[in-house]
Design an enzyme around this catalytic site. Sequence first.
Site, PDB file in Angstrom:
ATOM      1  N   HIS A 295      -9.472   7.486   3.718  1.00  0.00           N
ATOM      2  CA  HIS A 295      -9.755   5.799   3.765  1.00  0.00           C
ATOM      3  C   HIS A 295     -10.564   5.983   2.879  1.00  0.00           C
ATOM      4  O   HIS A 295     -11.514   6.207   3.802  1.00  0.00           O
ATOM      5  CB  HIS A 295      -9.176   4.962   4.521  1.00  0.00           C
ATOM      6  CG  HIS A 295      -7.476   5.970   5.141  1.00  0.00           C
ATOM      7  ND1 HIS A 295      -6.876   6.494   6.162  1.00  0.00           N
ATOM      8  CD2 HIS A 295      -6.169   5.114   4.053  1.00  0.00           C
ATOM      9  CE1 HIS A 295      -6.284   6.972   5.890  1.00  0.00           C
ATOM     10  NE2 HIS A 295      -5.165   6.145   5.294  1.00  0.00           N
TER      11      HIS A 295
ATOM     12  N   HIS B 218       1.481   4.278  -3.072  1.00  0.00           N
ATOM     13  CA  HIS B 218       1.430   5.806  -2.792  1.00  0.00           C
ATOM     14  C   HIS B 218       1.978   6.585  -3.530  1.00  0.00           C
ATOM     15  O   HIS B 218       1.301   7.617  -4.015  1.00  0.00           O
ATOM     16  CB  HIS B 218       1.585   6.159  -1.623  1.00  0.00           C
ATOM     17  CG  HIS B 218       0.430   5.971  -0.338  1.00  0.00           C
ATOM     18  ND1 HIS B 218      -1.016   6.644  -1.122  1.00  0.00           N
ATOM     19  CD2 HIS B 218      -0.028   5.605   0.448  1.00  0.00           C
ATOM     20  CE1 HIS B 218      -2.038   6.064   0.276  1.00  0.00           C
ATOM     21  NE2 HIS B 218      -1.523   5.905   0.991  1.00  0.00           N
TER      22      HIS B 218
ATOM     23  N   ASP C 227      -4.553   0.835  -1.657  1.00  0.00           N
ATOM     24  CA  ASP C 227      -5.001  -1.004  -1.090  1.00  0.00           C
ATOM     25  C   ASP C 227      -5.110  -1.521  -2.483  1.00  0.00           C
ATOM     26  O   ASP C 227      -4.410  -3.036  -2.192  1.00  0.00           O
ATOM     27  CB  ASP C 227      -6.370  -0.166  -0.925  1.00  0.00           C
ATOM     28  CG  ASP C 227      -6.491   0.259   0.512  1.00  0.00           C
ATOM     29  OD1 ASP C 227      -5.210   0.229   1.186  1.00  0.00           O
ATOM     30  OD2 ASP C 227      -7.776   0.703   1.393  1.00  0.00           O
TER      31      ASP C 227
ATOM     32  N   HIS D  67       0.942  -0.960  -0.466  1.00  0.00           N
ATOM     33  CA  HIS D  67       0.286  -0.152  -0.295  1.00  0.00           C
ATOM     34  C   HIS D  67       1.030   0.963  -0.278  1.00  0.00           C
ATOM     35  O   HIS D  67       0.368   2.152  -1.031  1.00  0.00           O
ATOM     36  CB  HIS D  67      -0.910  -0.154   1.111  1.00  0.00           C
ATOM     37  CG  HIS D  67      -1.595   0.992   1.652  1.00  0.00           C
ATOM     38  ND1 HIS D  67      -3.028   1.445   1.245  1.00  0.00           N
ATOM     39  CD2 HIS D  67      -1.104   2.396   2.076  1.00  0.00           C
ATOM     40  CE1 HIS D  67      -3.674   2.322   1.500  1.00  0.00           C
ATOM     41  NE2 HIS D  67      -1.979   3.447   2.153  1.00  0.00           N
ATOM     42  N   GLU D  68       1.852   1.084   0.804  1.00  0.00           N
ATOM     43  CA  GLU D  68       3.150   2.543   0.979  1.00  0.00           C
ATOM     44  C   GLU D  68       3.568   2.739  -0.542  1.00  0.00           C
ATOM     45  O   GLU D  68       4.014   4.095  -0.426  1.00  0.00           O
ATOM     46  CB  GLU D  68       3.533   1.985   2.272  1.00  0.00           C
ATOM     47  CG  GLU D  68       2.882   2.411   3.662  1.00  0.00           C
ATOM     48  CD  GLU D  68       1.938   3.041   4.154  1.00  0.00           C
ATOM     49  OE1 GLU D  68       1.612   4.137   3.283  1.00  0.00           O
ATOM     50  OE2 GLU D  68       1.004   2.743   5.106  1.00  0.00           O
TER      51      GLU D  68
ATOM     52  N   ARG E  39     -12.769  -1.047   2.578  1.00  0.00           N
ATOM     53  CA  ARG E  39     -10.956  -1.432   2.164  1.00  0.00           C
ATOM     54  C   ARG E  39     -11.195  -2.826   1.412  1.00  0.00           C
ATOM     55  O   ARG E  39     -10.466  -3.737   0.697  1.00  0.00           O
ATOM     56  CB  ARG E  39     -10.243  -1.171   3.086  1.00  0.00           C
ATOM     57  CG  ARG E  39     -10.494   0.225   3.679  1.00  0.00           C
ATOM     58  CD  ARG E  39      -9.128   0.609   4.872  1.00  0.00           C
ATOM     59  NE  ARG E  39      -7.749   0.861   3.846  1.00  0.00           N
ATOM     60  CZ  ARG E  39      -6.445   1.355   4.903  1.00  0.00           C
ATOM     61  NH1 ARG E  39      -7.414   1.566   5.823  1.00  0.00           N
ATOM     62  NH2 ARG E  39      -5.688   1.319   3.861  1.00  0.00           N
TER      63      ARG E  39
ATOM     64  N   GLU F 119      -6.220   6.455  -1.504  1.00  0.00           N
ATOM     65  CA  GLU F 119      -6.102   5.022  -0.711  1.00  0.00           C
ATOM     66  C   GLU F 119      -6.641   4.112  -1.362  1.00  0.00           C
ATOM     67  O   GLU F 119      -6.312   2.958  -1.171  1.00  0.00           O
ATOM     68  CB  GLU F 119      -6.704   5.243   1.038  1.00  0.00           C
ATOM     69  CG  GLU F 119      -6.187   6.549   2.052  1.00  0.00           C
ATOM     70  CD  GLU F 119      -5.046   6.572   2.048  1.00  0.00           C
ATOM     71  OE1 GLU F 119      -4.443   4.738   1.871  1.00  0.00           O
ATOM     72  OE2 GLU F 119      -3.692   7.203   2.496  1.00  0.00           O
TER      73      GLU F 119
HETATM   74 ZN   LIG Z   1      -2.575   5.325   2.524  1.00  0.00          ZN
END
Ligand SMILES: [Zn+2]
Length: 416
Positions: A378, A254, A314, A250-251, A384, A310
């Site tokens: 988010h 980004h 995800d 996820h990071e 999610r 976000e």
């Molecule tokens: Zn995030």
Amino acid sequence: NENDTIIILSYEHMLQLSKILTNYLITQNKSHIIIDHMLFSFVYNKVLHLSSIFEKALLPLKKEVFGIDSILERWEYCIRQTDDAFGYGLGALYTRAVFDEASRLKANELVKNIRLSFEENLNNLQWIDEQSKNEAKKKLEKINEKIGYPDFIKNQTKLNERYAGYSMIENEYFYNTIKVINREHKRKILKYRQKVDPTAWRMTPRTVNAYYSPPSNEIVFPAGILQPPLFHKDLPLAINYGAIGTIIGHEITHGFDNQGRQFDGDGNMRSWWTNISLNNFQDRTKCFMKQYSNFTIDGQHENGQRTLGENIADNGGIKISYFAYQKHKQSTLNSDNDFCLPGLNYNNDQLFFISFAHTWCNIQTLNSMHHDLINDPHSPPPFRIIGTVQNSDEFSKAFSCRSKTTMNPSNKCQLW
Ligand SMILES: [Zn+2]
């Protein structure tokens, strides 16, 4: 200085905010509302540092807005405050107790594998042309990673230097707190026009969270999030990749979402996209916006536009972590690191997704959910999970979902 360049990450927000401020401040009988709001915010944020009767006076408001009807236990409050004031000192004690070198090495290995997986997946994407792909690879290579804790906390002298001048007065709790807040503000202001310190962290070691920073092009995972149930060096691979692995993915993703993609590998706001790739990118984001805007809580729709970044993260995160897991599994076929869980009749691929879903288990009141629905960038935790696995061919395969069902729709949103 009038000529200074300011990077605004939420342009729309600043635009709306200045409209509100202008409207209130130029209207004579309204301007006091802004002042009241500022005063209220100050008091609201500081009341917690007073004795519990003040805290209790806030409860009806908190119940109305967030559905909270009990105050924090003192011990929990004290740990939070110590972390806010002396987070790196606390972090030194914390990491000594729960984050050894073996854990750090294992976490490093996961990050390495998932970065590689992002690159391999990137090679297979059809919608992005070669030129933009190469730029994306350059950016990926330059992502700086910080895992566990900043090194200086293991050095007593440097740790003391960090908190030099923070003398506390016994029995003056409120005064001490204000003093710490002032000091920290001062630290921030002194950074103005100074060279960026690439070793600085924005989260303390015991924080259960992670981040990607576009201007620093870095991913950061404090020791606090590298703990069970999200991560442990001895957990089965499927559990680690399904939980912390998807967060690592996820990071990284980004860096390539609708905001991150506007920065290059050195953290400069510069477009490295060809027109055709950018058009394809934007086309694909529309799919996510539509999908997530369809989710509702109690009749209220999610805002797929606001949660786009976000959701992209995800979706990319689960995909690249899954591929990294598959590769890791193949290379350790005979090791006992990939066992199933006793008493659970699930294979490892299924466990990966179950572990991912567990990451977002939470208890939340309806009030708080509605609050998040209009404030949080988010998606609400249930979406999610549902949103990402609806887009995942690998999920449908793992659970043999029939096609054209809710969890396996024929139209899947895909980006990274
Ligand atoms: Zn995030």
